[in-house]
Design a protein around this motif. Structure first.
Motif, short mmCIF file in Angstrom:
data_model
loop_
_atom_site.label_atom_id
_atom_site.label_comp_id
_atom_site.label_asym_id
_atom_site.label_seq_id
_atom_site.Cartn_x
_atom_site.Cartn_y
_atom_site.Cartn_z
N PRO A 183 3.59 18.67 7.34
CA PRO A 183 2.45 19.10 7.46
C PRO A 183 1.78 19.73 6.85
CG PRO A 183 4.05 19.76 9.21
CD PRO A 183 4.95 19.12 7.65
N VAL A 200 11.75 9.48 9.98
CA VAL A 200 10.54 10.07 9.73
C VAL A 200 10.81 11.40 9.05
CG1 VAL A 200 9.35 8.71 11.14
CG2 VAL A 200 10.26 10.85 11.91
N ASN A 224 -0.04 19.37 1.81
CA ASN A 224 -1.28 19.52 0.93
C ASN A 224 -1.88 20.60 0.30
OD1 ASN A 224 -0.77 16.79 0.47
ND2 ASN A 224 -1.97 16.24 2.52
N PHE A 279 -0.93 9.89 7.17
CA PHE A 279 -1.63 10.65 7.17
C PHE A 279 -1.42 11.43 5.86
CE2 PHE A 279 1.02 10.26 10.58
CZ PHE A 279 -0.46 9.67 11.60
N ASN A 280 -2.56 11.19 4.17
CA ASN A 280 -1.83 11.70 3.32
C ASN A 280 -0.64 11.92 2.71
OD1 ASN A 280 -3.88 12.32 1.36
ND2 ASN A 280 -4.97 13.72 1.92
N THR A 306 0.71 -1.20 0.14
CA THR A 306 0.15 0.07 0.28
C THR A 306 1.11 1.16 -0.18
OG1 THR A 306 -0.02 0.73 2.48
CG2 THR A 306 -1.60 -1.58 1.82
N ALA A 310 8.00 14.63 8.42
CA ALA A 310 7.05 15.02 8.23
C ALA A 310 6.90 16.67 7.00
CB ALA A 310 6.59 15.84 9.97
N PHE A 354 10.52 18.53 8.11
CA PHE A 354 11.27 18.38 9.46
C PHE A 354 11.36 17.02 9.40
CE2 PHE A 354 7.14 19.74 10.39
CZ PHE A 354 7.38 19.01 12.32
N GLY A 355 12.40 16.75 9.82
CA GLY A 355 11.96 14.63 10.67
C GLY A 355 13.70 14.63 10.88
N THR A 401 1.51 13.55 4.29
CA THR A 401 2.38 14.34 4.94
C THR A 401 3.35 13.90 5.87
OG1 THR A 401 0.95 13.97 7.00
CG2 THR A 401 0.25 15.80 4.61
N LEU A 402 3.47 12.85 6.44
CA LEU A 402 4.50 11.49 6.57
C LEU A 402 5.41 10.48 6.54
CD1 LEU A 402 5.70 11.85 10.05
CD2 LEU A 402 4.25 9.71 10.77
N GLN A 406 0.90 2.89 2.14
CA GLN A 406 1.31 2.94 2.95
C GLN A 406 2.94 2.24 4.41
OE1 GLN A 406 -1.39 2.90 2.80
NE2 GLN A 406 -2.34 5.25 2.83
#
Lengths: 331, 476
Positions: free
Chosen positions: B254, B250, B257, B208-209, B157, B252, B268-269, B211-212, B159
């Motif tokens: 945010p 990780v 979108n 999250f669509n 998927t 992000a 950032f991550g 974003t992460l 994800q």
């Protein structure tokens, strides 16, 4: 600063920040004449879902012949939900695509058919060929416009209406077959979908009668003018039950299963039923059906189970490769 | 009056007689007209049917054409794809022709003024059944062909994606950026203390669509800034020990979108690794921005024990402006010799780079797309971008401390304890494919306690490094 602290702080910030945004996108793969219905319904559902959850839902629509749309989904079109013309097409997705369970039809009320429809005649104003019932379709010189039942759900319902009328009238499969063959001899061109056959009849001015979904016929009157066309309701027709289902494997992968389910369930809500009725689909809810009764002609409706023993049997007998339709339409 | 009446009667009589005589002829004519009308109507229907049939035939042909395999040749890719796009093979290439010029360092250099081919790579990537992709990248710039990337990615998927093979470990922000789009010709010190390409298995995806993004993998393990198999004494495609490194990242975005937000380009991550290395794993040295070897551990020093790295990172792009910053801490355990004491070193690096596209195009982590293509005759020039960078590498003091009864891990007379580098560059994007860069690097060296520019044994450390690096690149 210690490594652990750096890691924990940044991870926490990243997850917190990412958790805020939630825009959801669904793809509804549907059949030809539902464009207008789902434009209205999608807007209503998005509003409802935003108020309920705070999430924004955008529903994209894909339309075409119901059978062709089912094949697209089987071949990989990422539909979260399908709202197709007939159960056989959803069955094909379950059987050939393995994208949803075989018992999908039991998951929603009314066998997962939130609204119904039927097949009526659309003729040119004044009905110059005097078409009143199915018998009139076999008269010499009458041009009958209908889509290809191998690719169009609406056309399959139309074919079964023709056959069902004949079988009920003469009580014989042989006569029904001969009558159906005679009707299709008067079909000059087969479009792949219902919307295409409407174009053929209305805009290309071909033929004398269009075998149309009830809602499609009303829409044609509304869009192209009641001064040009009129609806003729035959003595008997079929009860068409367009069905809806979540495509589990796609929705699960995309993480949209919950909203996809809610999207279909909302079709049974008062607002969903009202929208269906306003778009000339017969609502299941008796109160709303009564409210919009004037929109729908009274016609004696028979079911597919009653005349053909269900979709599986009808599909295999009539529409499979080499089936009855292929035999009678081999020109 | 009588005469007039008689005349009228005669005329009426004649007219009646004429009408009676011609009526059948008129009726026949009307029938003919009606028949002709019907004939025309039928012909009109036949014509319309033929036209509609042709229309449907054309539509079917157009649909069939969509399903036919497609060959695409553009200024970004050459590809062959199935009609539905589920399967494809793409061919890309990257050639970087560089020149390096050093100033005021006569006799002190560890590298020469030179023209060189920095990278010469062919990329073959493909997809099967929508969800399975692969990438194969050899490089021909060295003395022998080298395998750069070779992996298979299975997307269950968006994800949940599994990747196996040789690829970049998910740690450094600049390290994960494509070679062809990095702001500078050479990467910062941060990329030298996080791992580069390694062989392993990674799970990753977008949540999250989108974003992460996350990635977590198990790898053979490589020293700072190194590729698996690229260290002397090791062999490509094998691990020097049975221990494995775990890498996690990780990242992000945010507001990804929300295209109207001023924070749309914020990301950032953090990336991190943890593992154990055995003596055979080797100890990596470091280079200046202009690629001169400047730091090396003693040949007897060996890495042994736990290795941990962490790298917080961020970027921000807004219109033509871009900012990228990252920090990395690499904690390794090493011994000055096989029998020496184990020492924990905590080397650090950070960088901050900024860019501005003078011609107004959007800056971005994935590069700049010029609005025009350089064309002398038409007076179009492509895009120009200025970039600047400050970056620092700080070596742990313990690397230079005597380690009784043996030596220090690194010779304090031949190595810097800290390098600070200032970079200024100009990038000219002649098209989507062709880019020319001109970078000036100014590096200064801090020496360990007790070492001076007079007693250092490495002439390079007596002055600052001033170098001009130019690049002419084609990337598609």
């Amino acid at each position: 600063m210690k490594i652990k602290s750096i890691l924990i702080l940044t991870l926490a910030a990243a997850f917190t920040a990412a958790g805020f945004a939630k825009d959801i996108e669904l793809l509804n793969v549907s059949y030809d004449p539902t464009r207008e219905l789902y434009v209205d319904y999608n807007a209503a559902f998005a509003k409802y879902w935003l108020a309920k959850t705070g999430d924004t839902v955008t529903v994209k629509q894909s339309h075409g012949g119901s059978g062709a749309q089912a094949r697209q989904v089987i071949d990989g079109l990422k539909a979260d939900v399908v709202t197709l013309a007939l159960a056989a097409d959803v069955d094909a997705i379950a059987t050939n695509g393995k994208l949803l369970p075989a018992d999908w039809q039991t998951r929603l009320p009314n066998n997962s058919a939130p609204y119904t429809s039927t097949i009526v005649f659309l003729v040119r104003k004044g009905n110059p060929k005097g078409i009143k019932d199915w018998d009139d379709l076999v008269k010499p010189g009458v041009g009958v416009v209908v889509a290809n039942p191998k690719t169009s759900g609406g056309a399959r319902w139309a074919y079964l209406s023709v056959w069902g009328f004949a079988q009920k009238k003469w009580g014989s499969e042989e006569k029904a077959r001969a009558f159906t063959a005679a009707v299709y001899k008067n079909v000059p061109v087969l479009d792949s979908g219902a919307r295409g056959s409407t174009t053929t009849f209305v805009q290309r001015e071909i033929g004398d009668v269009l075998l149309a979904w009830e809602n499609e016929a009303y829409l044609a009157l509304k869009e192209f003018g009641a001064d040009k066309f009129q609806i003729v309701v035959p003595s008997v027709s079929i009860l068409a039950e367009p069905t809806v289902a979540v495509v589990d494997k796609v929705a699960d992968k995309k993480g949209t299963a919950a909203v996809a389910k809610a999207y279909l369930e909302y079709l049974y809500s008062d607002e969903g039923q009202e929208i269906a009725a306003r778009n000339y689909y017969r609502p299941r809810n008796p109160t709303i059906a009564a409210k919009y009764a004037a929109n729908f002609a009274k016609v004696d409706l028979f079911t597919i189970d009653e005349v053909f023993g269900g979709w599986t049997k009808a599909q295999k007998t009539h529409f499979a490769d080499g089936g009855v339709f292929d035999q009678i339409y081999a020109k | 009056m009588k005469k007039l009446t008689a005349t009228a009667c005669t005329l009426l009589f004649a007219l009646t007689g004429f009408t009676a005589a011609t009526a059948p002829a008129f009726a026949a004519e009307a029938d003919d007209i009606q028949a002709l009308r019907e004939q025309i109507s039928q012909l009109d229907q036949k014509l319309k049917i033929l036209e509609r049939k042709q229309e449907l035939k054309d539509e079917a042909a157009a649909t069939a054409a969509k399903a036919a395999p497609k060959i695409t040749v553009t200024d970004k890719v050459i590809s062959i794809a199935s009609g539905d796009g589920a399967n494809f093979l793409k061919f890309h290439a990257l050639v970087q022709a560089d020149a390096r010029w050093f100033f005021n360092q006569s006799g002190a250099l560890t590298a020469n003024d030179a023209f060189l081919v920095r990278r010469a790579r062919i990329f073959l990537d493909g997809q099967f059944n929508t969800n399975t992709t692969f990438l194969l990248v050899p490089d021909f710039a060295g003395s022998a062909p080298t395998l750069i990337d070779a992996y298979v990615n299975q997307a269950f998927t968006p994800q949940f994606q599994l990747r196996a093979g040789r690829f970049r470990e998910p740690v450094g922000l600049e390290q994960l950026q494509s070679d062809s789009v990095a702001d500078f010709t050479e990467r910062s010190f941060v990329s030298q203390i996080v791992p580069n390409r390694d062989i392993g298995l990674q799970l990753g995806g977008d949540l999250f669509n989108g974003t992460l993004n996350y990635a977590a993998g198990v790898f053979d393990g490589v020293p700072d800034g190194q590729n698996n198999g690229a260290v002397a004494g090791t062999v490509t495609n094998t691990d020097a020990d049975n221990n494995k490194d775990v890498a996690v990242r990780v990242f992000a975005q945010p507001f990804k979108n929300d295209s109207d937000s001023a924070l749309h380009g914020l990301g950032f991550g953090v990336g991190a690794t943890d593992g154990r290395q055995l003596p055979a794993s080797g100890l990596a040295g470091y280079k200046t921005e202009a690629q001169q070897s400047v730091f090396a551990y003693r040949a007897t020093s060996i890495i042994q024990g736990k290795t941990t790295r962490v790298s917080p990172q961020a970027y921000y792009y807004y219109g033509p402006f871009g900012l990228l910053g990252e920090y990395a801490l690499s904690a390794i355990h090493a011994r000055p010799s096989a029998t020496g004491n184990e020492i924990e070193l905590r080397n650090q690096a950070w960088q901050l780079e900024a860019g501005y596209v003078l011609t107004g195009e959007d800056a971005g982590y994935t590069g700049v797309v010029p609005k025009t293509v350089f064309d002398w005759n038409n007076g179009t020039w492509g895009a120009f971008e200025v970039v600047t960078r400050l970056d620092v590498l700080a070596i742990d003091k313990k690397a230079f401390a005597p380690n009784p009864p043996g030596l220090s891990l690194a010779d304090p007379l031949a190595n810097p304890s800290r390098i600070t580098d200032y970079g200024l560059g100009l990038n000219w994007y002649l098209s989507k494919t062709v880019r020319a860069s001109l970078d000036f690097y100014h590096g200064t060296f801090d020496l360990p306690g007790g070492t001076t520019t007079a007693n250092t044994t490495k002439p390079l450390l007596r002055n600052s490094e001033n170098a001009l690096v130019t690049r002419f690149q084609i990337s598609f």
